[in-house]
Design a protein around this motif. Structure first.
Motif, PDB file in Angstrom:
ATOM      1  N   SER A 105      23.058  21.014  77.790  1.00 18.09           N
ATOM      2  CA  SER A 105      22.538  21.911  78.817  1.00 18.09           C
ATOM      3  C   SER A 105      21.921  23.169  78.231  1.00 18.09           C
ATOM      4  CB  SER A 105      23.664  22.312  79.785  1.00 18.09           C
ATOM      5  OG  SER A 105      24.214  21.164  80.375  1.00 18.09           O
ATOM      6  N   GLY A 106      21.749  23.202  76.936  1.00 21.70           N
ATOM      7  CA  GLY A 106      21.092  24.352  76.308  1.00 21.70           C
ATOM      8  C   GLY A 106      21.955  25.600  76.267  1.00 21.70           C
ATOM      9  N   LEU A 107      23.279  25.446  76.415  1.00 27.59           N
ATOM     10  CA  LEU A 107      24.158  26.623  76.339  1.00 27.59           C
ATOM     11  C   LEU A 107      24.170  27.112  74.896  1.00 27.59           C
ATOM     12  CD1 LEU A 107      27.187  25.270  78.435  1.00 27.59           C
ATOM     13  CD2 LEU A 107      25.159  26.501  79.231  1.00 27.59           C
ATOM     14  N   ASN A 108      23.794  28.344  74.678  1.00 29.91           N
ATOM     15  CA  ASN A 108      23.707  28.798  73.291  1.00 29.91           C
ATOM     16  C   ASN A 108      24.428  30.118  73.052  1.00 29.91           C
ATOM     17  OD1 ASN A 108      22.055  30.479  74.607  1.00 29.91           O
ATOM     18  ND2 ASN A 108      20.176  29.973  73.501  1.00 29.91           N
ATOM     19  N   GLY A 109      25.333  30.455  73.942  1.00 28.95           N
ATOM     20  CA  GLY A 109      26.113  31.681  73.767  1.00 28.95           C
ATOM     21  C   GLY A 109      27.521  31.367  73.286  1.00 28.95           C
ATOM     22  N   THR A 110      28.475  32.082  73.833  1.00 29.71           N
ATOM     23  CA  THR A 110      29.872  31.893  73.402  1.00 29.71           C
ATOM     24  C   THR A 110      30.718  31.375  74.577  1.00 29.71           C
ATOM     25  OG1 THR A 110      30.340  34.182  73.976  1.00 29.71           O
ATOM     26  CG2 THR A 110      29.737  33.728  71.686  1.00 29.71           C
ATOM     27  N   PHE A 111      31.891  30.897  74.235  1.00 31.08           N
ATOM     28  CA  PHE A 111      32.838  30.397  75.237  1.00 31.08           C
ATOM     29  C   PHE A 111      33.821  31.552  75.481  1.00 31.08           C
ATOM     30  CE2 PHE A 111      35.643  26.396  76.217  1.00 31.08           C
ATOM     31  CZ  PHE A 111      36.042  26.980  77.411  1.00 31.08           C
ATOM     32  N   ALA A 112      33.593  32.294  76.560  1.00 30.15           N
ATOM     33  CA  ALA A 112      34.397  33.498  76.786  1.00 30.15           C
ATOM     34  C   ALA A 112      35.823  33.135  77.175  1.00 30.15           C
ATOM     35  CB  ALA A 112      33.761  34.341  77.888  1.00 30.15           C
ATOM     36  N   PRO A 113      36.797  33.900  76.679  1.00 25.53           N
ATOM     37  CA  PRO A 113      38.185  33.656  77.065  1.00 25.53           C
ATOM     38  C   PRO A 113      38.393  33.971  78.549  1.00 25.53           C
ATOM     39  CG  PRO A 113      38.024  35.430  75.411  1.00 25.53           C
ATOM     40  CD  PRO A 113      36.628  35.002  75.740  1.00 25.53           C
ATOM     41  N   ALA A 114      39.463  33.429  79.093  1.00 23.24           N
ATOM     42  CA  ALA A 114      39.870  33.710  80.481  1.00 23.24           C
ATOM     43  C   ALA A 114      38.770  33.430  81.489  1.00 23.24           C
ATOM     44  CB  ALA A 114      40.360  35.151  80.606  1.00 23.24           C
ATOM     45  N   THR A 115      37.972  32.406  81.222  1.00 24.81           N
ATOM     46  CA  THR A 115      36.976  31.986  82.221  1.00 24.81           C
ATOM     47  C   THR A 115      37.337  30.551  82.625  1.00 24.81           C
ATOM     48  OG1 THR A 115      35.448  31.333  80.433  1.00 24.81           O
ATOM     49  CG2 THR A 115      35.146  33.528  81.400  1.00 24.81           C
ATOM     50  N   LEU A 116      36.783  29.559  81.926  1.00 20.54           N
ATOM     51  CA  LEU A 116      37.112  28.165  82.288  1.00 20.54           C
ATOM     52  C   LEU A 116      38.600  27.873  82.088  1.00 20.54           C
ATOM     53  CD1 LEU A 116      34.094  26.173  80.814  1.00 20.54           C
ATOM     54  CD2 LEU A 116      34.342  27.250  83.054  1.00 20.54           C
ATOM     55  N   SER A 117      39.211  28.590  81.172  1.00 20.78           N
ATOM     56  CA  SER A 117      40.638  28.318  80.911  1.00 20.78           C
ATOM     57  C   SER A 117      41.496  28.673  82.116  1.00 20.78           C
ATOM     58  CB  SER A 117      41.112  29.086  79.684  1.00 20.78           C
ATOM     59  OG  SER A 117      40.953  30.464  79.903  1.00 20.78           O
ATOM     60  N   ARG A 118      40.909  29.363  83.093  1.00 24.44           N
ATOM     61  CA  ARG A 118      41.697  29.675  84.295  1.00 24.44           C
ATOM     62  C   ARG A 118      41.459  28.661  85.409  1.00 24.44           C
ATOM     63  NH1 ARG A 118      41.226  35.884  85.551  1.00 24.44           N
ATOM     64  NH2 ARG A 118      42.928  35.318  86.953  1.00 24.44           N
ATOM     65  N   LEU A 119      40.650  27.652  85.128  1.00 28.32           N
ATOM     66  CA  LEU A 119      40.478  26.559  86.107  1.00 28.32           C
ATOM     67  C   LEU A 119      41.612  25.567  85.872  1.00 28.32           C
ATOM     68  CD1 LEU A 119      36.621  26.095  85.673  1.00 28.32           C
ATOM     69  CD2 LEU A 119      37.792  27.189  87.596  1.00 28.32           C
ATOM     70  N   VAL A 120      42.781  25.915  86.326  1.00 31.41           N
ATOM     71  CA  VAL A 120      43.985  25.205  85.878  1.00 31.41           C
ATOM     72  C   VAL A 120      44.074  23.765  86.385  1.00 31.41           C
ATOM     73  CG1 VAL A 120      45.362  27.263  85.483  1.00 31.41           C
ATOM     74  CG2 VAL A 120      45.302  26.230  87.771  1.00 31.41           C
ATOM     75  N   GLU A 121      43.191  23.395  87.317  1.00 29.94           N
ATOM     76  CA  GLU A 121      43.222  22.006  87.795  1.00 29.94           C
ATOM     77  C   GLU A 121      42.262  21.113  87.017  1.00 29.94           C
ATOM     78  OE1 GLU A 121      45.339  20.678  89.825  1.00 29.94           O
ATOM     79  OE2 GLU A 121      46.308  22.625  90.036  1.00 29.94           O
TER      80      GLU A 121
END
Ligand SMILES: Nc1ncnc2c1ncn2[C@@H]1O[C@H](COP(=O)(O)OP(=O)(O)OP(=O)(O)O)[C@@H](O)[C@H]1O
Length: 690
Positions: A105-121
């Motif tokens: 998808s052309g993502l070229n930045g960083t994987f920020a903490p406390a973002t997707l990791s809070r999608l607990v399902e």
């Protein structure tokens, strides 16, 4: 003679290949006749992540992730509406995100903490084949995660300890990143249900854990810096030597490489201090499991080994039973659907001239009445390639390669809008846009050009399966292939920046200069890396190296494409570009070898540094190559370094295949010139770009 001194047998016989490319930099450097690179897109206007995170709705968390991962807002993800309506997202009834697939998808930045990791399902998270960099953040809250695919990015740092706490994980793919350091202790028992683990093409080091859970069907740790003995557990021994290749310091009986300081190839894995112990016989050696000719383990009759052998036999029997069951199921479905659908016997392999767009592909295949055998995405994400292969009926199936999740269905592929990019030697190439978002390249093979033998279903499947396992930053990945009765499609990643052919010859006037010297070295190294990987990791042959088969990726890295389709070319009267064809392959019935690839690479190298069209063999032998190249460059390149590269090319195009260097040797030579060049640049006495 630089080349002949390099071709001395001072290089290791089975050398490692650096599968991870160096940081992109050189291509495009300088001001001399360089392509103008696209300017950065404007930054997405979203609220700062902290604000979003504090609200903590799934949409806000996703927005916070994208703000950092996609700083140029390339993805155009509609954040104003519920993310659950986006095809990349699945949600539970109460609106929690359970699956997020943002691949290529052309993502070229960083994987920020406390973002997707809070999608607990979350059950499935795939960010494969982007250009995300930096560390993998703490993912420990994702306790429900079953499949984590982060392969093909530029993540760095150690193996994320938080991942080792996610006990429900079944599939982990971290291949093709820049992860380093030793694996966390106890990782071999961290995932009780693990079926799929890929860590290949990173910089991991230390000893290998003794994985032995019977669920583990695919393990790949190749092309890292692991060292010491490969633990001989039944599960690891079944993986075969290729799973451990490219780690020069690994040893032991699985690799049939004696460990230093040991005369016995018997190991029980790390922790036994290297002391000799009774050998364990693998399932492969019992004759029960799939036979691998590269594993032959000594016999043993200790109680421990008998127990392990029994376990291995049970695992193999269970796998075989599952295999038969799935095949039966597929056959039943096929028969059932076959009765319902008309299957025209005259469904001719349509001529590429006739089919100007994929919409025609769609009509043809709908008429064929193929069996749709792509599982739903979550199932596919957790399936092993072998399991997928078992679902494969002999015709009409879309097969995703190398453990790829099925990120689209055959129907989506057939519905895609498409444009013809060109008609090559084996078929027609389309750029297809699936559901208006995912761009892929579809190559439709033309039976009239290739001949029926190479398209015979079983051989075709086997060959494409092998090609589909190739994963390297300098190779265009084959993602999927499709075969129906008289139809063969190959699906590749889309490379956005054109071909090397266009870069060298495309928009240039007849008086144009060759590419900038630094770019030439970077491109030569990239291609060398890709080719060395093909020859070393897979022992396949590329078969069609030429400047139009080198494409430029999103960072203008050079990537070989049409990889290893030699089996299509060998059996046919295909008219390839004769200039790149080695003299021993001039006859129509040719057997392509790694040394024919090296010849083609030599011709390509001369084309690259001279900026002139590829030299035919008859002209080549009568040409003083040093003069030929030097006369093409008047940009102040250091003559000594230029002549070193010409020497490398000259060694590659020697008439006798035996006297040509290996791909690995060629790569090392180019890297040495490049390093000398960089050092020289620092002394600022080189490559003035006047
Ligand atoms: N993965 C890709 N991404 C972007 N463009 C591609 C991709 N693969 C092929 N192309 C482009 O599609 C066009 C046709 O390619 P195709 O491979 O059919 O022909 P070719 O490279 O000229 O010949 P050959 O079949 O001998 O390799 C070329 O312009 C090529 O650059």
């Amino acid at each position: 003679d630089v080349a002949s001194s390099y071709s001395q047998p001072t290089l290791p016989a089975v050398p490692p290949v650096q599968a991870v490319r160096p940081p992109p930099a050189a291509v495009g450097g300088g001001s001399h006749s360089q392509p103008t690179f696209p300017p950065r897109a404007p930054v997405r206007a979203v609220p700062p992540p902290a604000t979003l995170v504090s609200t903590a709705t799934p949409g806000a968390l996703l927005a916070a992730f994208l703000a950092k991962a996609d700083p140029s807002a390339h993805l155009r993800f509609p954040l104003a509406v519920s993310p659950c309506s986006h095809p990349a997202v699945s949600c539970s009834a109460d609106g929690q995100i359970t699956r997020l697939v943002l691949e290529s998808s052309g993502l070229n930045g960083t994987f920020a903490p406390a973002t997707l990791s809070r999608l607990v399902e979350l059950r499935v998270l795939s960010l494969k084949s982007n250009a995300l960099h930096g560390p993998i953040p703490d993912l420990s809250p994702l306790e429900n995660l079953k499949a984590l695919f982060l392969a093909g990015n530029r993540f760095s740092g150690p193996f994320p300890a938080s991942v080792a706490s996610l006990r429900r994980l079944r599939s982990i793919d971290l291949a093709g990143n820049r992860l380093s350091g030793a694996l966390p202790p106890g990782i071999e028992v961290a995932f009780p249900h693990l079926t799929f683990l890929r860590l290949d093409a990173n910089h991991f080091n230390g000893s290998l854990p003794a994985w032995n859970q019977s669920s583990l069907k695919l393990l790949n740790v190749s092309y890292n810096n692991f060292s010491g003995p490969v633990p001989v557990t039944p599960v690891m021994a079944q993986m075969g030597a290729a799973a451990f290749a490219g780690n020069p310091e690994l040893c032991g009986e699985v690799l049939r490489r004696e460990c230093r300081g040991s005369h016995l190839l018997f190991f029980h894995g790390p922790g036994n201090n290297g002391s000799a112990a009774p050998p364990v016989q693998s399932a492969a050696a019992t004759g029960d499991g799939p036979q691998r000719d590269d594993i032959s383990l000594p016999d043993s009759s200790t109680p421990r080994s008998r127990k392990l052998r029994r376990r291995a036999a049970i695992a193999v029997a269970a796998t075989a039973a599952a295999f038969v069951a799935v095949l039966l199921l597929c056959a039943m479905i096929a028969m059932k659907r076959g009765k319902k659908r008309r299957r025209p016997s005259s469904a001719a392999y349509p001529s590429p001239k006739k089919s100007a767009a994929m919409s025609e592909v769609s009509r043809d295949n709908t008429d064929l009445g193929y069996v749709e055998c792509v599982p739903d995405e979550e199932t596919a994400a957790m399936m092993m390639p072998e399991e997928k292969a078992r679902r494969l009926e002999r015709s009409g199936c879309l097969t995703f390669c190398a453990g790829e999740g099925a990120s689209y269905s055959l129907e989506q592929l057939m519905r895609a809008s498409a444009e013809v990019l060109g008609r090559g030697s084996v078929g027609t190439t389309y750029k297809a846009v699936l559901d208006g978002r995912l761009v892929v390249i579809v190559k439709r093979l033309d039976a009239a050009k290739i001949g029926a033998a190479a398209l015979e279903a079983e051989a075709f499947e086997q060959n494409m399966d092998a090609v589909g396992r190739l994963r390297h930053p300098n190779l265009v990945s084959l993602r999927a292939f499709f075969q129906a009765k008289e139809e063969r499609l190959l699906v590749y990643d889309y490379q956005p920046n054109g071909s090397l052919y266009s870069l060298i010859h495309g928009s240039r006037s007849s008086r144009a200069k060759p590419l900038h010297w630094t770019s030439c070295l970077k491109i030569a190294e990239d291609i060398g890396q890709g080719l060395a990987y093909i020859h070393q990791a897979s022992r396949l042959v590329h078969g069609n190296i030429k400047s139009s088969n080198v494409l430029l990726g999103s960072d203008f890295e050079a990537c070989l494409t049409d990889n290893c389709l030699a089996f299509l070319l060998e059996s046919s009267e295909v008219k390839d570009d004769a200039a790149y064809r080695a003299p021993e392959n001039m006859k129509s019935n040719r057997r392509l070898t790694p040394k024919s690839d090296i010849y083609a690479f030599g011709i390509l190298l001369l084309e690259l540094i001279s900026g002139k069209p590829p030299l035919q063999h008859s002209v080549l032998v009568a040409t003083n190559l040093q003069t030929y190249v030097q006369s093409a460059r008047d940009d102040g390149v250091d003559v000594e370094r230029l002549s070193m590269i010409v020497d490398i090319a000259s060694a590659c195009v020697r008439s006798s295949p035996e006297s040509r260097p290996t791909a690995w040797q060629v790569l090392k030579m180019i890297q040495e010139v490049k390093e000398a060049d960089t050092a020289g640049d620092n002394d600022s006495d080189l490559t003035s770009n006047s």
